[in-house]
Design a protein around this motif. Structure first.
Motif, short mmCIF file in Angstrom:
data_model
loop_
_atom_site.label_atom_id
_atom_site.label_comp_id
_atom_site.label_asym_id
_atom_site.label_seq_id
_atom_site.Cartn_x
_atom_site.Cartn_y
_atom_site.Cartn_z
N SER A 35 0.83 -1.20 0.00
CA SER A 35 0.00 0.00 0.00
C SER A 35 0.86 1.25 0.00
O SER A 35 2.01 1.22 0.45
CB SER A 35 -0.90 0.03 1.24
OG SER A 35 -1.87 -0.97 1.21
N TRP A 36 0.29 2.31 -0.50
CA TRP A 36 0.83 3.65 -0.30
C TRP A 36 -0.05 4.34 0.73
O TRP A 36 -1.28 4.25 0.67
CB TRP A 36 0.84 4.44 -1.61
CG TRP A 36 1.98 4.10 -2.50
CD1 TRP A 36 1.99 3.20 -3.51
CD2 TRP A 36 3.29 4.68 -2.45
NE1 TRP A 36 3.23 3.17 -4.10
CE2 TRP A 36 4.04 4.07 -3.48
CE3 TRP A 36 3.90 5.66 -1.66
CZ2 TRP A 36 5.38 4.39 -3.73
CZ3 TRP A 36 5.22 5.99 -1.91
CH2 TRP A 36 5.96 5.36 -2.93
N SER A 50 -3.80 0.40 -2.60
CA SER A 50 -3.17 -0.88 -2.31
C SER A 50 -3.20 -1.76 -3.55
O SER A 50 -4.04 -1.57 -4.45
CB SER A 50 -3.87 -1.58 -1.14
OG SER A 50 -5.20 -1.91 -1.48
N ILE A 51 -2.29 -2.74 -3.58
CA ILE A 51 -2.20 -3.65 -4.71
C ILE A 51 -1.81 -5.02 -4.18
O ILE A 51 -0.88 -5.14 -3.37
CB ILE A 51 -1.20 -3.12 -5.75
CG1 ILE A 51 -1.17 -4.03 -6.99
CG2 ILE A 51 0.20 -2.94 -5.16
CD1 ILE A 51 -0.42 -3.40 -8.16
N THR A 69 -2.74 5.85 -9.81
CA THR A 69 -2.59 4.46 -10.23
C THR A 69 -1.45 3.83 -9.44
O THR A 69 -0.34 4.37 -9.42
CB THR A 69 -2.27 4.35 -11.72
OG1 THR A 69 -3.32 5.00 -12.47
CG2 THR A 69 -2.19 2.90 -12.15
N ILE A 70 -1.73 2.71 -8.80
CA ILE A 70 -0.69 1.96 -8.11
C ILE A 70 -0.32 0.76 -8.96
O ILE A 70 -1.19 0.12 -9.56
CB ILE A 70 -1.16 1.52 -6.70
CG1 ILE A 70 -0.01 0.87 -5.92
CG2 ILE A 70 -2.38 0.61 -6.77
CD1 ILE A 70 -0.34 0.58 -4.45
N TYR A 71 0.97 0.48 -9.06
CA TYR A 71 1.42 -0.70 -9.79
C TYR A 71 2.74 -1.16 -9.20
O TYR A 71 3.34 -0.44 -8.39
CB TYR A 71 1.52 -0.44 -11.30
CG TYR A 71 2.41 0.69 -11.73
CD1 TYR A 71 2.00 2.01 -11.62
CD2 TYR A 71 3.66 0.44 -12.30
CE1 TYR A 71 2.82 3.05 -12.02
CE2 TYR A 71 4.48 1.47 -12.70
CZ TYR A 71 4.06 2.78 -12.58
OH TYR A 71 4.87 3.81 -12.99
N ARG A 72 3.17 -2.33 -9.56
CA ARG A 72 4.37 -2.90 -8.96
C ARG A 72 5.14 -3.71 -9.96
O ARG A 72 4.60 -4.20 -10.96
CB ARG A 72 3.98 -3.75 -7.75
CG ARG A 72 3.17 -4.98 -8.09
CD ARG A 72 2.57 -5.63 -6.85
NE ARG A 72 3.61 -6.18 -5.96
CZ ARG A 72 3.40 -6.50 -4.68
NH1 ARG A 72 2.20 -6.33 -4.15
NH2 ARG A 72 4.38 -7.01 -3.95
N ASP A 73 6.42 -3.89 -9.65
CA ASP A 73 7.30 -4.75 -10.42
C ASP A 73 7.97 -5.68 -9.41
O ASP A 73 8.92 -5.26 -8.72
CB ASP A 73 8.32 -3.91 -11.19
CG ASP A 73 9.21 -4.75 -12.10
OD1 ASP A 73 9.32 -5.98 -11.87
OD2 ASP A 73 9.80 -4.18 -13.02
#
Length: 115
Positions: A35-36, A50-51, A69-73
């Motif tokens: 989460s941010w 959150s993601i 927009t939340i995203y992740r690598d």
């Protein structure tokens, strides 16, 4: 040792954009919902987005939905927050953490939205 290192904040005018990054280490990032959060002066820390671990589900607080927009690598142990159409009320220090907020907090990154 768990570490969360946020970056990408700055001063932007209303309507501007920013992209925040958070590099994580010391725990199972790829299996953790992230989460941010943000904390404005005088306010409690609040969740922004959150993601889930495989990016299948994202959630946003209503005040930012459609603008953030939340995203992740997972290969880079990094979670991102893209923010557009920024408003003065988005001014805060932004932090990443597990969705439960139980990991040690990083230093955060300051976002100031002002003309």
């Amino acid at each position: 040792q768990v570490q969360l290192v946020e970056s990408g904040g700055g001063l932007v005018p209303p309507g501007g954009s920013l992209a925040l990054s958070c590099v994580a280490s010391g725990f199972g990032f790829s299996s953790t919902t992230m989460s941010w959060f943000r904390q404005a002066p005088g306010n409690q820390r609040e969740s922004v987005a959150s993601i889930t671990n495989a990016s299948l589900t994202t959630n946003y607080r209503p005040s930012v939905k459609g603008r953030v927009t939340i995203y992740r690598d997972n290969a880079k142990n990094t979670v991102y927050l893209r923010m557009d159409s920024l408003k003065s009320e988005d001014t805060a220090v932004y932090y990443c953490n597990g969705a439960s907020g139980r990991l040690p907090w990083g230093q955060g990154t300051q976002v100031i939205v002002s003309s």
